[in-house]
Write an enzyme that holds these catalytic residues in place. Structure first.
Site: not given
Length: 895
Positions: A38, A146
């Site tokens: 994002g 992640d």
């Protein structure tokens, strides 16, 4: 497709926002960057008046209620993860889908890693912090998925913050949107994350758990210490194949100077089978801490040590100065032992003063050195609130300690694992590496503490004798009594034998000074005159302050007598708990005026409206009090060497000094007709109440006693003055006295609990005040001189009550710093109806000043006058702690 896994390679579409865009309560200021998960923007929270980070997630969320619901569930879990090394999640925006997060000023770890890797002295603290963050997340059932250097931000103070927990899971395709994956609502069959740091099970598209983050952490640690990646090939597919089928690169093949212990740790993280891998980040963190301890103790090979201490030549040159900050403390600690790290030959002791820059603080007298002299804890601002911070001098690692908001006067346990400190009217302890604060015992207005090796904590409270309590908590018992002419005992400090201690006695000049006492009921002995606070500093001295000069004087432990010729060590030293010493002889102090004698660093007086919009008031002071017409302001401020009462005309912006006595005049309150003021002053040792006529400056003492009294209010009819009284038995009480002083004081609230800061309602029928009856500070209302039970006003804690002029609204400050409003009405029988508190705005007055409120209300209730946190005015000596090293080279002639 690899081993049945599907890789999403198409770019995720993002939504772009422009500065000035409004998202709910947030105004977008500008872009901070973008990534696979994002776009990130800096925004202003208009309700809480703070800057935040907003991550706007990919457009694939739009129109997908299942995905959005899953994202919101993940965000709720993340918001519950409150950890100093995790970026806090504040909330969720639905349109566009976005996370509202803590704004972290710093640089990503990926930008800090150099081509040769980070020196171990820099890498290990960051690795330990991030390992601790992952361990905390795993304990809460959250897997990162992640973890990579780009998802770790390091602040300028060396604090690591881990970002984007669980976001990859939230973006996993649902049944409504999957295009390339075949397993809706699950991770199986889907590869999400950054390829170079994936675990084998993640790369193969199998379900993952916390052990996947262990593998990713090993890859990040490899890169931190070598500057190269553990798995890297020409393409993403080749890298995935290497992660699944090939062993990781050996650390020693890249840099043979790195410790074998580090290579073994990374190898255990990189085992292909999760069952044979290190099973938790707790184990990884413990191994890293052991490696750090071995490094600090010099138990590594010479080549390893040289790598660990590697730094650019220009950095070494900067370390040679005498006014050092941050990582320079590493060199300083080495010099305490009389050797420099770059030389094997003994070096002559050279006195050295190091300056450590801290966040701004209104509480400059709250700091303590750990016994080994390598850590310091101090009070400073964190998002506008005062908390205790921990700084490791050998690494520069700095972090706020969770659960210590409003904490003050910390002190260390002998083993350096815990601290004691005060909040409101209680004594607490905190294990600095784990756990939450533990309440030990009541301590009304605590004034210092010390901890011996037998597990006994010695502490003092305003106006009371010294108390002792077990370090595990319980009922405190008195150690000594308040002798005649003693106004109070302060700042106890154990001597090395753990049975004797130093402490300060306040009183007239014939009795004030530093005393030596004993837990074994031996008679106390006065050593010498001084200002509050003294510490034993090895090898055999007492360091103390007198007339703003830091002195050292030899001390005979056997006979418990001090030498006659103190040696000055530093000038312009702050009084009031001004000096701390470690077992290794490091001495810490602050310079400048004492905290009670100056306006708080980083604070100024401002005018607020009910939405929190502020405008400056060109006047500096503390504990402001408004006249009944709202036209004049009275406050205490430093002037010509001592604290006096000053008056300020708000319309003409003109300040005038009202009191001129050499004593400290504090806690001023206006008479209702604004022709007089009442204040507290130590003109006769204890804080007594005085009244001054403003027309001619005439001053008379209203009430005197052996214990402190602090003025808090004057009734609208002029008949009564409220004050907080310090009682040796009951602690803090509220009493009232007629202004003519011809009658005895009237008890208003006198209980085993602590009551303070009483405020008359405008009709004089009620008193609002603060009490710790529930175990936390809360705001209450009780009838004045009429029967009736107290009524609780606040819900989750409250301080600093203030009435609106018509009595229909009461204000107070919640424990999270919000200014709260409570509607108050009277029924037909004269009883009060108190509504639920409603927040107005985030108030930034200091919360570590325990005596009295730091704001007042204008008559119409539409504006407030109070202290404002101002970073622009805080970059002065208020933010500097001084460390004195090798000072025995100065004192050698008197030994």
């Amino acid at each position: 497709m690899l081993n049945g896994a599907r890789i999403i390679q198409a770019p995720l579409v993002h939504m772009s926002l422009t500065p000035g865009t409004r998202l709910g309560a947030y105004d977008v200021i500008g872009s901070l960057g973008s990534g696979a998960m994002g776009e990130v923007y800096r925004a202003r929270d208009t309700k809480l008046r703070r800057d935040v980070a907003i991550k706007v997630l990919p457009a694939l969320f739009a129109g997908d209620p299942d995905r959005l619901a899953r994202f919101e569930r993940e965000a709720q879990t993340l918001a519950s993860l409150n950890h100093p090394h995790v970026a806090q999640v504040y909330g969720v925006i639905e349109d566009p889908p976005a996370l509202v997060m803590e704004l972290i000023e710093g640089r990503p770890l990926s930008a800090l890693i150099r081509s040769e890797g980070l020196p171990l002295r820099e890498a290990l603290p960051l690795a330990i912090q991030t390992a601790d963050a992952l361990a905390a997340a795993h304990a809460g059932g959250i897997v990162h998925r992640d973890f990579k250097p780009a998802n770790v931000v390091v602040t300028d103070g060396g604090v690591a913050k881990v970002l984007d927990f669980g976001v990859a899971k939230s973006i996993a395709p649902t049944a409504a949107t999957q295009a390339t994956a075949t397993a809706p609502q699950t991770d199986a069959g889907l590869v999400l994350g950054t390829v170079a740091y994936m675990s084998p099970e993640q790369a193969a598209g199998r379900p993952v758990d916390a052990r996947s983050d262990v593998f990713s952490f090993g890859s990040v640690l490899f890169e931190m210490t070598t500057g190269q990646r553990a798995f890297e090939a020409d393409t993403s597919m080749s890298t995935l194949a290497a992660i699944i089928h090939q062993p990781a690169r050996r650390l020693s093949d890249v840099n043979p100077a790195l410790p074998r212990e580090l290579e073994r740790l990374i190898a255990h993280c990189h085992r292909k089978d999760p069952a044979s891998r290190l099973q938790s980040m707790v184990d990884v963190r413990s191994a890293l801490e052991d490696l750090r301890d071995d490094l600090d103790a010099g138990r590594l090979s010479a080549s390893t040590a040289m790598h660990a201490l590697h730094a650019a030549p220009r950095r070494r040159m900067a370390w040679t100065g005498l006014a050092l900050v941050g990582a320079a403390a590493l060199v300083a600690i080495g010099l305490v032992a009389g050797k420099a790290w770059w030389s094997r030959a003994p070096a002559a002791l050279v006195p050295m003063r190091l300056d450590l820059v801290t966040p701004p603080t209104a509480d400059r007298y709250s700091f303590a050195l750990s016994p080994e002299g390598q850590r310091i804890v101090y009070a400073a601002q964190d998002h506008g609130r005062s908390v205790l911070w921990l700084r490791t001098l050998t690494t520069g690692d700095t972090r706020p300690l969770a659960g210590t908001a409003r904490g003050y006067l910390p002190f260390w346990s002998p083993d350096g694992r815990s601290i004691g400190f005060f909040i409101d009217s209680r004594l607490y302890r905190l294990d600095v590496d784990a756990g939450a604060p533990q309440s030990l015992t009541p301590a009304p207005l605590g004034t210092g503490g010390s901890w011996n090796r037998d597990g006994i904590i010695l502490f003092s409270s305003l106006g009371k004798s010294l108390q002792q309590v077990a370090a595990t908590g319980g009922v405190a018992s008195p150690v000594n009594g308040i002798a005649p002419r003693h106004a109070g005992h302060f700042a106890p400090s154990f001597l090395p034998d753990g049975r004797h201690f130093l402490y300060y006695v306040r009183g007239d000049p014939s009795v004030r000074g530093i005393y030596v006492g004993s837990l074994d009921k031996e008679p106390s002995r006065r050593l010498f005159d001084a200002d509050p606070g003294a510490s034993f500093a090895p090898p055999g001295d007492i360091v103390f302050v007198r007339d703003r000069t830091l002195f050292s004087v030899p001390f005979d432990m056997t006979r418990r007598v001090a030498g006659e010729r103190p040696v000055p060590l530093a000038r312009d030293v702050m009084s009031e708990q001004p000096v701390a010493a470690s077992d290794t002889g490091v001495v810490a102090f602050r310079s400048g005026e004492s905290a009670a004698r100056s306006s708080p660093g980083g604070f100024e007086i401002a005018r607020y409206d009910r939405s929190g919009h502020e405008s400056p008031v060109r006047f500096v002071g503390q504990s402001p009090s408004l006249s009944s017409d709202g036209g004049r302001l009275a406050a205490q401020r430093l002037g010509e060497g001592n604290v006096d009462i000053w008056l300020f005309d708000l319309d003409r912006s003109v300040a005038t000094r009202a009191t001129f006595d050499p004593a400290d005049d504090v806690m001023v309150v206006w008479a209702p007709d604004a022709t007089q003021i009442v204040f507290s002053s130590n003109r006769s040792a204890a804080q007594d109440l005085y009244i001054e006529r403003l027309a001619d400056g005439g001053v008379r003492r209203l009430i005197a006693s052996a214990h402190d009294k602090l003025a808090t209010d004057w009734s609208r009819d002029g008949q009564w003055i409220l004050y907080t009284a310090v009682d040796p038995v009951t602690g803090l009480d509220i009493a009232a006295i007629a202004p003519d002083g011809k009658s005895e004081p009237v008890p208003v609230a006198r209980t085993p609990f602590d009551e303070k800061d009483g405020q008359f309602s405008p009709d004089g029928r009620w008193v609002a005040y603060q009490s710790n009856e529930t175990g936390a500070p809360e705001v209450w209302i009780r009838p004045f001189r009429r029967p009736g039970a107290p009524q609780r006003v606040s819900v989750d804690g409250g301080t600093q009550p203030r009435w609106r002029a018509d009595g229909r609204e009461l204000f107070f400050v919640a424990l999270d710093g919000r200014l709260m409003s409570v509607a108050v009405t009277t029924d037909g029988q004269g009883a009060l109806d108190v509504a639920s508190p409603l927040p107005l705005f985030q108030f930034s007055a200091p919360d570590s000043v325990p005596e009295r409120a730091q704001y007042d209300v204008e008559p119409d209730g539409k504006h407030f006058i109070g202290l404002k946190y101002s970073p622009e005015s805080s970059g002065r000596a208020d933010s500097i702690l001084h460390l004195l090293l090798n000072w025995t080279a100065v004192t050698a002639p008197h030994e």
